[in-house]
Design a protein around this motif. Sequence first.
Motif, PDB file in Angstrom:
ATOM      1  N   ARG A   1      42.157  -0.597 -12.533  1.00 28.90           N
ATOM      2  CA  ARG A   1      41.903  -1.444 -11.399  1.00 28.90           C
ATOM      3  C   ARG A   1      42.614  -2.781 -11.148  1.00 28.90           C
ATOM      4  O   ARG A   1      42.398  -3.160  -9.971  1.00 28.90           O
ATOM      5  N   ILE A   2      43.204  -3.316 -12.181  1.00 26.97           N
ATOM      6  CA  ILE A   2      43.873  -4.306 -12.161  1.00 26.97           C
ATOM      7  C   ILE A   2      45.258  -4.164 -11.601  1.00 26.97           C
ATOM      8  O   ILE A   2      46.053  -4.930 -10.943  1.00 26.97           O
ATOM      9  N   VAL A   3      45.978  -3.090 -12.406  1.00 25.76           N
ATOM     10  CA  VAL A   3      47.329  -2.683 -12.176  1.00 25.76           C
ATOM     11  C   VAL A   3      47.389  -1.327 -11.637  1.00 25.76           C
ATOM     12  O   VAL A   3      47.060  -0.423 -12.231  1.00 25.76           O
ATOM     13  N   GLY A   4      48.155  -1.223 -10.264  1.00 25.52           N
ATOM     14  CA  GLY A   4      48.272   0.273  -9.732  1.00 25.52           C
ATOM     15  C   GLY A   4      49.703   0.606 -10.055  1.00 25.52           C
ATOM     16  O   GLY A   4      50.333  -0.273 -10.613  1.00 25.52           O
ATOM     17  N   MET A   5      49.831   1.875  -9.675  1.00 26.06           N
ATOM     18  CA  MET A   5      51.334   2.613 -10.391  1.00 26.06           C
ATOM     19  C   MET A   5      51.938   3.413  -9.043  1.00 26.06           C
ATOM     20  O   MET A   5      50.913   4.224  -8.410  1.00 26.06           O
ATOM     21  N   VAL A   6      53.036   3.524  -8.781  1.00 28.90           N
ATOM     22  CA  VAL A   6      53.496   4.292  -8.013  1.00 28.90           C
ATOM     23  C   VAL A   6      54.682   5.046  -8.605  1.00 28.90           C
ATOM     24  O   VAL A   6      55.513   4.412  -9.377  1.00 28.90           O
ATOM     25  N   PHE A   7      54.813   6.184  -8.438  1.00 31.85           N
ATOM     26  CA  PHE A   7      55.647   7.200  -9.099  1.00 31.85           C
ATOM     27  C   PHE A   7      56.864   7.603  -8.275  1.00 31.85           C
ATOM     28  O   PHE A   7      57.051   7.347  -7.204  1.00 31.85           O
ATOM     29  N   GLN A   8      57.641   7.845  -9.148  1.00 30.44           N
ATOM     30  CA  GLN A   8      59.346   8.332  -8.424  1.00 30.44           C
ATOM     31  C   GLN A   8      59.114   9.610  -7.374  1.00 30.44           C
ATOM     32  O   GLN A   8      59.609   9.319  -6.202  1.00 30.44           O
ATOM     33  N   ASN A   9      58.505  10.669  -7.477  1.00 30.49           N
ATOM     34  CA  ASN A   9      58.455  11.732  -6.786  1.00 30.49           C
ATOM     35  C   ASN A   9      57.606  11.417  -5.663  1.00 30.49           C
ATOM     36  O   ASN A   9      56.172  11.635  -6.055  1.00 30.49           O
ATOM     37  N   PRO A  10      57.735  11.068  -4.518  1.00 26.56           N
ATOM     38  CA  PRO A  10      56.557  11.098  -3.640  1.00 26.56           C
ATOM     39  C   PRO A  10      55.654  12.191  -3.197  1.00 26.56           C
ATOM     40  O   PRO A  10      54.456  12.175  -3.044  1.00 26.56           O
ATOM     41  N   ASP A  11      56.269  13.345  -3.500  1.00 27.65           N
ATOM     42  CA  ASP A  11      55.442  14.657  -3.266  1.00 27.65           C
ATOM     43  C   ASP A  11      54.248  14.758  -4.558  1.00 27.65           C
ATOM     44  O   ASP A  11      53.082  15.427  -4.193  1.00 27.65           O
ATOM     45  N   ASN A  12      54.564  14.247  -5.435  1.00 27.80           N
ATOM     46  CA  ASN A  12      53.529  14.466  -6.671  1.00 27.80           C
ATOM     47  C   ASN A  12      52.600  13.438  -6.975  1.00 27.80           C
ATOM     48  O   ASN A  12      51.992  13.428  -7.910  1.00 27.80           O
ATOM     49  N   GLN A  13      52.299  12.585  -6.039  1.00 32.21           N
ATOM     50  CA  GLN A  13      51.091  11.499  -6.224  1.00 32.21           C
ATOM     51  C   GLN A  13      50.362  11.521  -4.862  1.00 32.21           C
ATOM     52  O   GLN A  13      49.614  10.863  -4.916  1.00 32.21           O
ATOM     53  N   ILE A  14      50.580  12.269  -3.760  1.00 31.83           N
ATOM     54  CA  ILE A  14      49.870  12.185  -2.573  1.00 31.83           C
ATOM     55  C   ILE A  14      48.586  13.451  -2.677  1.00 31.83           C
ATOM     56  O   ILE A  14      49.009  14.559  -3.229  1.00 31.83           O
ATOM     57  N   VAL A  15      47.459  13.004  -2.801  1.00 31.54           N
ATOM     58  CA  VAL A  15      46.492  13.853  -3.222  1.00 31.54           C
ATOM     59  C   VAL A  15      45.966  14.574  -1.931  1.00 31.54           C
ATOM     60  O   VAL A  15      45.454  15.975  -1.807  1.00 31.54           O
ATOM     61  N   ALA A  16      45.684  14.179  -0.676  1.00 31.55           N
ATOM     62  CA  ALA A  16      45.051  14.328   0.396  1.00 31.55           C
ATOM     63  C   ALA A  16      45.920  15.026   1.502  1.00 31.55           C
ATOM     64  O   ALA A  16      47.197  14.879   1.244  1.00 31.55           O
ATOM     65  N   THR A  17      45.413  15.704   2.320  1.00 30.98           N
ATOM     66  CA  THR A  17      46.205  16.406   3.364  1.00 30.98           C
ATOM     67  C   THR A  17      46.419  15.553   4.598  1.00 30.98           C
ATOM     68  O   THR A  17      46.963  16.220   5.561  1.00 30.98           O
ATOM     69  N   ILE A  18      45.738  14.407   4.599  1.00 23.02           N
ATOM     70  CA  ILE A  18      45.943  13.535   5.701  1.00 23.02           C
ATOM     71  C   ILE A  18      46.129  12.115   5.173  1.00 23.02           C
ATOM     72  O   ILE A  18      45.550  11.782   4.167  1.00 23.02           O
ATOM     73  N   VAL A  19      47.151  11.322   5.949  1.00 26.35           N
ATOM     74  CA  VAL A  19      47.579  10.043   5.316  1.00 26.35           C
ATOM     75  C   VAL A  19      46.199   9.314   5.056  1.00 26.35           C
ATOM     76  O   VAL A  19      46.347   8.787   3.891  1.00 26.35           O
ATOM     77  N   GLU A  20      45.637   8.952   5.711  1.00 27.05           N
ATOM     78  CA  GLU A  20      44.555   7.914   5.804  1.00 27.05           C
ATOM     79  C   GLU A  20      43.517   8.404   4.609  1.00 27.05           C
ATOM     80  O   GLU A  20      43.065   7.588   3.828  1.00 27.05           O
TER      81      GLU A  20
END
Lengths: 288, 282, 271
Positions: free
Chosen positions: B87-106
């Motif tokens: 909850r204090i530090v978030g993370m963004v990974f290299q492969n954009p495809d493998n971290q988006i969970v939902a089927t709509i951006v928002e």
Amino acid sequence: MTYPVELRNVSFYYSAGTPIQVAALKNINLKIGRGELVGIIGHTGSGKSTLISHFNGLLRPSEGSVIIDGEDLGNDKETLRAARFKVGLCFQYPEAQLFEETVAGDIAFGPKNMKLPNDEIQSRVLKAAEFVGLRPELLDKSPFDLSGGEKRRAAIAGVMAMEPEVLVLDEPAAGLDPGGKNEILAMITEYRKRTGCTAVLVSHSMEDIANIADRVIVMNGGTIAMDGTVNEIFSRSAELKNMGLNVPEITRIFIRLRELGYDVPTDVYSVEKGAEILREIIGRRSPL
Amino acid sequence: MREKLIELNNVTFTYEADEDGTPGYTAVRDVSLDIYKGEFVAVLGHNGSGKSTLAKMMNAIYEPTEGTVTVNGILVDSEEKGDEIRRIVGMVFQNPDNQIVATIVEDDVAFGPENLGVEPSEIRRRVDEALKTVGMYELREREPHKLSGGQKQRVAIAGVLAMQTQGIILDEPTAMLDPTGREEVLKTIIRLNREIGITVVLITHFMDEAVQADRVVVMDKGEIIADGTPREIFARGEFLREHSLDVPQSTELCRRLGFEECILTPAECVEKISSVLGGAAQ
Amino acid sequence: MIRDITFGQYYPGKSVLHRMDPRMKLVLTFAMIVAVFICHNFYALALMVVFAVSAVLLSRVPLRMILKSIKPILIILAFTAVLNIFYTKGGATYFEWWKISVTEKGVNTAIFTVIRIIVLVVISSLLTYTTTPTMLTDAIERLLSPLKIFHIKVHTLAMMMTLALRFIPTLIEEIERIMNAQKARGADLESGGLIHRAKALVPIFIPLMVSSFRRAYELAFAMTCRCYTGGNGRTRMKQMKLRAADFIALLLCLAVIAGIIVLNIFFTRII
């Protein structure tokens, strides 16, 4: 005279014949000469990948013809198959294609499909592995146990082992660190020196293209926007910028100096040459 | 005294041994590193230098084999603490495809705050704000798989923003992007740090990105081999090349011309050269 | 292009249908699908067609999108029509040659069945055009939540559905990429017998598995990083609330179903 790769009035449409038809290539005319090293640049979606997929018949043109080594690919299955081996296409992140139990087995996949005799396959595997700098002891390992850089090399070796007349590499250094990138580029230069083959290099890195290509093709909106020597292309930096492209950082510095009124050339593509020129100018300016 | 956000004390990370008894690979060896609140730190290193493993310990995805990790004063010593840390530090990974969970951006941006149990109206507010910050508000109803790589990464960044973390760790977020995408993402990262004051740890092997940081940490073979301002680090071109890294062309040009100070960007380079050449030309 | 696949794809909009409670939409869609099946004559079916057309108009989804959803089933439609024309016998004979004959009943049944399938497809694609997959899986999760007493993990199932929908296009692109890479090395996927073809799939299948495992692993990390710990304590940005429009829709649908039953009783059965 025949060319290793020749495209005549080639157009390509995705979803051809439907209301959502999209033109990915528009009336492309292109001849690639024997032994040339052609760099292809263009932003994502400019048609680069669609273009190179025509070179070995993976995509068939909606209009126009593709002639490989004097033979029209037409619709003849045999010619089409032969083209696969004459033009070795290595896609971006080629390590995603590895599947065999051993590295040697994977490199042999192409030659096996060519139905070559076994001893020929063996010798080609060894030769290709040596070209890409894979140590022989790695050949019996599983490709999935290799490091990221080694996997990339193994995959490129898989294409080289077909000994194609034209080697097409799509972003061969994508995702590699500077050291890894330089090694891959050096490897390509060395391979060309030894085999004399024709090569096509697709890259986003203007620095790399300026360093190793003889000729540069700029793709934009499905057409060839520019085609010329490194000098000819990078001297048109304003036009490149409009296409979402850039010139090498070192060239940008010289263009800016020129704009400021200094008498410097703008066809500078390497730090070595840039330093040499500036040292001379500085020397002239400040008589010690 | 500046406050520390992330403290790594003598951490070592060894991957588990194989079934056949081959000992695990030690990716990070006895590393100590403090990240201060509000800092923009770039962690530079070649492929396989241990920088990704280090990042994964910073938000408790990996637990160090030895040593301790403390985030915002909380010592990571159990799995429950891990949730608190994230909850204090978030993370963004290299492969954009493998971290988006939902089927709509928002919906994807809402995923984090939803997991935190935030009130629906507050989630809506945060999602809209986060999407505006990364410049993706107009595309909020799109399907992620139809976006460009740079756009996908900005959605991933918005997903962390909406969780309102104090810090964000980005693990080679631009490695798979084209130059346009890289520029979009880098600009967004700089804005997060300079305008919103979020602590940024950027793992990268691109020199021109590291140049933008307040501080550069260089890793090789699982160890920190240099730590300093970009100017201090890039002054050591030869050293960097020995470790499979490089310096920007501007820096190299000025070094070859024998200028003493370390130049980082083309703009600085042009300025320096023109001052050496004595102001305006004929 | 392969990315254009229309598979449960959302068409952004703000129409009445878009704003309806997805739970109500889901339930009513099922009810109307049943209604299509209980139509036994052209009058009842006509009422259903009127219903479907009005729904399309209300949704403001362009006709082009609706046609796109019908396109993939054209072959099935043609097949059904042919089958019915030649195999259903009864009434006046329009055409006869050798062993083939076309009768009144055959033609009627063919037309009836084709219209019926089109209406089915239009109604169900309207649901996916006007509802985001997330809303849809949320609605399913909530409608099925009573099953929790049987210890069925409804949230997990719904999450799996969302992820499946999210990753189908990604995996299709991946398969295409791997196939191209192997074809470029001379892999022959098109010729040969069954065994040869099955063997030719190995170079596609293994890289796909490897990359899918990697994706799953990375996705799990990413979800952990975003504090996902399962369904407990999770809130939702998009709340579901039954409003006036939902009840009006409910009444309208009930009226249509009642109408169909009445028309079925008063007119002769065709099918």
